[in-house]
Design a protein around this motif. Structure first.
Motif, PDB file in Angstrom:
ATOM      1  N   ALA A  12       2.577  11.847  -3.920  1.00  0.00           N
ATOM      2  CA  ALA A  12       1.415  11.276  -4.617  1.00  0.00           C
ATOM      3  C   ALA A  12       0.110  11.676  -3.932  1.00  0.00           C
ATOM      4  O   ALA A  12      -0.969  11.584  -4.528  1.00  0.00           O
ATOM      5  CB  ALA A  12       1.535   9.757  -4.687  1.00  0.00           C
ATOM      6  N   ARG A  13       0.200  12.096  -2.665  1.00  0.00           N
ATOM      7  CA  ARG A  13      -0.947  12.589  -1.896  1.00  0.00           C
ATOM      8  C   ARG A  13      -2.056  11.545  -1.731  1.00  0.00           C
ATOM      9  O   ARG A  13      -3.215  11.781  -2.067  1.00  0.00           O
ATOM     10  CB  ARG A  13      -1.521  13.863  -2.530  1.00  0.00           C
ATOM     11  CG  ARG A  13      -0.584  15.044  -2.529  1.00  0.00           C
ATOM     12  CD  ARG A  13      -0.264  15.486  -1.107  1.00  0.00           C
ATOM     13  NE  ARG A  13       0.596  16.667  -1.085  1.00  0.00           N
ATOM     14  CZ  ARG A  13       0.125  17.916  -1.032  1.00  0.00           C
ATOM     15  NH1 ARG A  13      -1.167  18.136  -0.996  1.00  0.00           N
ATOM     16  NH2 ARG A  13       0.972  18.931  -1.017  1.00  0.00           N
ATOM     17  N   ARG A  14      -1.691  10.391  -1.233  1.00  0.00           N
ATOM     18  CA  ARG A  14      -2.704   9.408  -0.882  1.00  0.00           C
ATOM     19  C   ARG A  14      -2.213   8.591   0.318  1.00  0.00           C
ATOM     20  O   ARG A  14      -1.050   8.676   0.719  1.00  0.00           O
ATOM     21  CB  ARG A  14      -3.025   8.478  -2.061  1.00  0.00           C
ATOM     22  CG  ARG A  14      -1.929   7.488  -2.423  1.00  0.00           C
ATOM     23  CD  ARG A  14      -2.491   6.433  -3.366  1.00  0.00           C
ATOM     24  NE  ARG A  14      -1.510   5.443  -3.742  1.00  0.00           N
ATOM     25  CZ  ARG A  14      -1.184   4.395  -3.002  1.00  0.00           C
ATOM     26  NH1 ARG A  14      -1.721   4.218  -1.815  1.00  0.00           N
ATOM     27  NH2 ARG A  14      -0.290   3.524  -3.448  1.00  0.00           N
ATOM     28  N   SER A  15      -3.106   7.804   0.877  1.00  0.00           N
ATOM     29  CA  SER A  15      -2.750   6.949   2.006  1.00  0.00           C
ATOM     30  C   SER A  15      -1.930   5.757   1.493  1.00  0.00           C
ATOM     31  O   SER A  15      -1.768   5.580   0.287  1.00  0.00           O
ATOM     32  CB  SER A  15      -4.009   6.459   2.725  1.00  0.00           C
ATOM     33  OG  SER A  15      -4.830   5.733   1.828  1.00  0.00           O
ATOM     34  N   VAL A  16      -1.426   4.940   2.407  1.00  0.00           N
ATOM     35  CA  VAL A  16      -0.548   3.831   2.012  1.00  0.00           C
ATOM     36  C   VAL A  16      -1.104   2.511   2.564  1.00  0.00           C
ATOM     37  O   VAL A  16      -0.475   1.850   3.399  1.00  0.00           O
ATOM     38  CB  VAL A  16       0.895   4.057   2.526  1.00  0.00           C
ATOM     39  CG1 VAL A  16       1.876   3.118   1.826  1.00  0.00           C
ATOM     40  CG2 VAL A  16       1.326   5.499   2.319  1.00  0.00           C
ATOM     41  N   PRO A  17      -2.297   2.098   2.112  1.00  0.00           N
ATOM     42  CA  PRO A  17      -2.884   0.851   2.628  1.00  0.00           C
ATOM     43  C   PRO A  17      -2.088  -0.389   2.249  1.00  0.00           C
ATOM     44  O   PRO A  17      -2.207  -1.419   2.908  1.00  0.00           O
ATOM     45  CB  PRO A  17      -4.279   0.835   1.983  1.00  0.00           C
ATOM     46  CG  PRO A  17      -4.123   1.646   0.742  1.00  0.00           C
ATOM     47  CD  PRO A  17      -3.160   2.733   1.096  1.00  0.00           C
ATOM     48  N   GLU A  18      -1.286  -0.309   1.194  1.00  0.00           N
ATOM     49  CA  GLU A  18      -0.496  -1.468   0.774  1.00  0.00           C
ATOM     50  C   GLU A  18       0.617  -1.811   1.753  1.00  0.00           C
ATOM     51  O   GLU A  18       1.241  -2.873   1.652  1.00  0.00           O
ATOM     52  CB  GLU A  18       0.088  -1.240  -0.634  1.00  0.00           C
ATOM     53  CG  GLU A  18       1.120  -0.132  -0.732  1.00  0.00           C
ATOM     54  CD  GLU A  18       0.520   1.223  -1.013  1.00  0.00           C
ATOM     55  OE1 GLU A  18       1.246   2.092  -1.532  1.00  0.00           O
ATOM     56  OE2 GLU A  18      -0.678   1.412  -0.732  1.00  0.00           O
ATOM     57  N   LEU A  19       0.869  -0.909   2.714  1.00  0.00           N
ATOM     58  CA  LEU A  19       1.840  -1.187   3.778  1.00  0.00           C
ATOM     59  C   LEU A  19       1.189  -1.012   5.149  1.00  0.00           C
ATOM     60  O   LEU A  19       1.836  -0.598   6.103  1.00  0.00           O
ATOM     61  CB  LEU A  19       3.063  -0.272   3.646  1.00  0.00           C
ATOM     62  CG  LEU A  19       4.052  -0.613   2.536  1.00  0.00           C
ATOM     63  CD1 LEU A  19       5.154   0.432   2.462  1.00  0.00           C
ATOM     64  CD2 LEU A  19       4.658  -2.003   2.732  1.00  0.00           C
ATOM     65  N   ALA A  20      -0.081  -1.362   5.233  1.00  0.00           N
ATOM     66  CA  ALA A  20      -0.806  -1.234   6.493  1.00  0.00           C
ATOM     67  C   ALA A  20      -0.184  -2.126   7.565  1.00  0.00           C
ATOM     68  O   ALA A  20       0.125  -3.290   7.324  1.00  0.00           O
ATOM     69  CB  ALA A  20      -2.276  -1.609   6.290  1.00  0.00           C
ATOM     70  N   LYS A  21      -0.023  -1.587   8.764  1.00  0.00           N
ATOM     71  CA  LYS A  21       0.626  -2.335   9.850  1.00  0.00           C
ATOM     72  C   LYS A  21      -0.223  -3.504  10.335  1.00  0.00           C
ATOM     73  O   LYS A  21       0.305  -4.559  10.685  1.00  0.00           O
ATOM     74  CB  LYS A  21       0.917  -1.389  11.016  1.00  0.00           C
ATOM     75  CG  LYS A  21       1.972  -0.345  10.720  1.00  0.00           C
ATOM     76  CD  LYS A  21       2.208   0.544  11.931  1.00  0.00           C
ATOM     77  CE  LYS A  21       3.256   1.606  11.636  1.00  0.00           C
ATOM     78  NZ  LYS A  21       3.480   2.502  12.805  1.00  0.00           N
ATOM     79  N   HIS A  22      -1.549  -3.319  10.363  1.00  0.00           N
ATOM     80  CA  HIS A  22      -2.397  -4.351  10.957  1.00  0.00           C
ATOM     81  C   HIS A  22      -2.463  -5.619  10.121  1.00  0.00           C
ATOM     82  O   HIS A  22      -2.914  -6.649  10.594  1.00  0.00           O
ATOM     83  CB  HIS A  22      -3.809  -3.801  11.205  1.00  0.00           C
ATOM     84  CG  HIS A  22      -4.620  -3.614   9.951  1.00  0.00           C
ATOM     85  ND1 HIS A  22      -4.490  -2.514   9.136  1.00  0.00           N
ATOM     86  CD2 HIS A  22      -5.578  -4.408   9.389  1.00  0.00           C
ATOM     87  CE1 HIS A  22      -5.327  -2.618   8.115  1.00  0.00           C
ATOM     88  NE2 HIS A  22      -5.994  -3.745   8.239  1.00  0.00           N
ATOM     89  N   ARG A  23      -2.019  -5.574   8.868  1.00  0.00           N
ATOM     90  CA  ARG A  23      -2.005  -6.772   8.027  1.00  0.00           C
ATOM     91  C   ARG A  23      -0.578  -7.239   7.711  1.00  0.00           C
ATOM     92  O   ARG A  23      -0.389  -8.227   7.002  1.00  0.00           O
ATOM     93  CB  ARG A  23      -2.723  -6.486   6.707  1.00  0.00           C
ATOM     94  CG  ARG A  23      -4.206  -6.233   6.824  1.00  0.00           C
ATOM     95  CD  ARG A  23      -4.977  -7.485   7.169  1.00  0.00           C
ATOM     96  NE  ARG A  23      -4.856  -8.516   6.149  1.00  0.00           N
ATOM     97  CZ  ARG A  23      -5.348  -9.752   6.273  1.00  0.00           C
ATOM     98  NH1 ARG A  23      -5.955 -10.094   7.383  1.00  0.00           N
ATOM     99  NH2 ARG A  23      -5.211 -10.630   5.306  1.00  0.00           N
ATOM    100  N   ALA A  24       0.401  -6.545   8.235  1.00  0.00           N
ATOM    101  CA  ALA A  24       1.789  -6.821   7.859  1.00  0.00           C
ATOM    102  C   ALA A  24       2.198  -8.265   8.150  1.00  0.00           C
ATOM    103  O   ALA A  24       2.768  -8.955   7.294  1.00  0.00           O
ATOM    104  CB  ALA A  24       2.729  -5.854   8.560  1.00  0.00           C
ATOM    105  N   GLY A  25       1.912  -8.739   9.367  1.00  0.00           N
ATOM    106  CA  GLY A  25       2.352 -10.073   9.766  1.00  0.00           C
ATOM    107  C   GLY A  25       1.740 -11.184   8.931  1.00  0.00           C
ATOM    108  O   GLY A  25       2.456 -12.007   8.345  1.00  0.00           O
ATOM    109  N   ILE A  26       0.416 -11.212   8.851  1.00  0.00           N
ATOM    110  CA  ILE A  26      -0.263 -12.293   8.137  1.00  0.00           C
ATOM    111  C   ILE A  26       0.034 -12.258   6.645  1.00  0.00           C
ATOM    112  O   ILE A  26       0.227 -13.298   6.007  1.00  0.00           O
ATOM    113  CB  ILE A  26      -1.791 -12.249   8.387  1.00  0.00           C
ATOM    114  CG1 ILE A  26      -2.483 -13.456   7.757  1.00  0.00           C
ATOM    115  CG2 ILE A  26      -2.389 -10.940   7.878  1.00  0.00           C
ATOM    116  CD1 ILE A  26      -2.083 -14.775   8.343  1.00  0.00           C
ATOM    117  N   GLU A  27       0.092 -11.069   6.060  1.00  0.00           N
ATOM    118  CA  GLU A  27       0.378 -10.967   4.629  1.00  0.00           C
ATOM    119  C   GLU A  27       1.801 -11.425   4.321  1.00  0.00           C
ATOM    120  O   GLU A  27       2.041 -12.112   3.328  1.00  0.00           O
ATOM    121  CB  GLU A  27       0.175  -9.527   4.146  1.00  0.00           C
ATOM    122  CG  GLU A  27      -1.262  -9.038   4.183  1.00  0.00           C
ATOM    123  CD  GLU A  27      -2.159  -9.701   3.146  1.00  0.00           C
ATOM    124  OE1 GLU A  27      -1.625 -10.301   2.194  1.00  0.00           O
ATOM    125  OE2 GLU A  27      -3.394  -9.600   3.286  1.00  0.00           O
TER     126      GLU A  27
END
Length: 288
Positions: free
Chosen positions: A73-88
């Motif tokens: 798809a050639r884009r970044s993956v902000p929906e699986l960002a590590k820095h928000r993983a825990g709280i989300e």
């Protein structure tokens, strides 16, 4: 001249892989095949070993998803960002827990369920079994439905088309489950498809929907309630009384009208927030 032809062929080849239906199919097949390898290993193992295999399964399918989005798809993956993983994830689990607790409490109060503690239950085994099954299912289904499918549909027609179609597909996907009926398929489309889709649109984060989905199924299983028609070795035995519209019948809680209504009470504010908050309505195209 030959170089120009080769350059054009390369561009066409890159465009082919970036076409949504292509990376949707490739990514979904990769996730399903990986899950087909690792999930049986988790099911055959016992105790913590089973949970470890489930975690390995989850890590592998998440990696496949990320590779698909980044390189096809050639884009970044902000929906699986590590820095928000825990709280989300925790926020999603909180909403999933509230959803199931409130729905079950209402059905119990209306006389549809009676729960009794299983005196000889192996608590550790029940916990590991419920957590493992719920975690594996939540990760795989969310990556495919709210991840790949939702985003491919978003490319063609935006969020609302993606929400409608993924909800419909989610309901249809559960029609083959034990005890399923046309009503239960509709109920799943609304209470799961719409709720989880609204949750993704609201947070733009798959950790959030995975947490919600996980807590939902794990808590159902621990309570001894059928999970989409599948029996669970929980901590309680559940006796049902009354109309299937209230109890969910052989499909379990998700076939009840109660969680359908509760899910709408949760989904509608999320969707209103998405529609009203322009900053919160962050489109996938802006993330590319």
């Amino acid at each position: 001249m030959q170089g120009m032809k080769n350059s054009g062929a390369i561009r066409d080849w890159h465009s082919f892989w970036r076409f949504p239906i292509v990376w949707l199919i490739v990514g979904a097949l990769g996730i399903v095949l990986a899950d087909a390898v690792f999930r049986p290993l988790a099911e055959r193992a016992e105790g913590m070993v089973s949970l470890i295999w489930t975690l390995i399964d989850g890590l592998v399918v998440v990696l496949i998803y990320k590779l698909t989005i980044r390189y096809l798809a050639r884009r970044s993956v902000p929906e699986l960002a590590k820095h928000r993983a825990g709280i989300e994830t925790v926020m999603g689990m909180l909403i999933g827990t509230i959803f199931i607790v409130v729905s079950t409490f209402i059905i119990v109060a209306m006389g549809g369920y009676s729960l009794q503690w299983v005196t000889n239950v192996d608590t550790n085994a029940a916990l590991i079994s419920s957590i493992g099954a719920a975690l594996g299912g939540a990760i795989v289904e969310e990556l495919i439905f709210r991840g790949l499918l939702f985003q491919a549909l978003h490319r063609w027609g935006g969020d609302w088309l993606a929400l409608a179609v993924t909800s419909l597909f989610f309901g249809v996907a559960h029609l083959g489950n034990p005890g399923a009926t046309l009503w239960s398929g509709f109920a799943i489309a609304v209470e799961a498809g719409v709720l989880l889709g609204a949750a993704y649109m609201w947070r733009r984060n798959l950790w959030f929907t995975i947490g919600l989905h996980f807590a939902w199924n794990a808590l159902e299983s621990l309570l001894g309630i059928l999970v989409s028609g599948h029996a669970a070795a929980g901590l309680f035995t559940v006796k049902m009384k009354g109309a299937a519209l209230l109890t969910g019948g052989n499909f379990g809680l998700e076939g009840s009208i109660v969680p359908v209504l509760i899910s709408l009470l949760i989904s509608v504010p999320m969707l209103i927030g998405v529609a009203r908050n322009r900053d919160g309505h962050l489109s996938i195209s802006r993330l590319e």
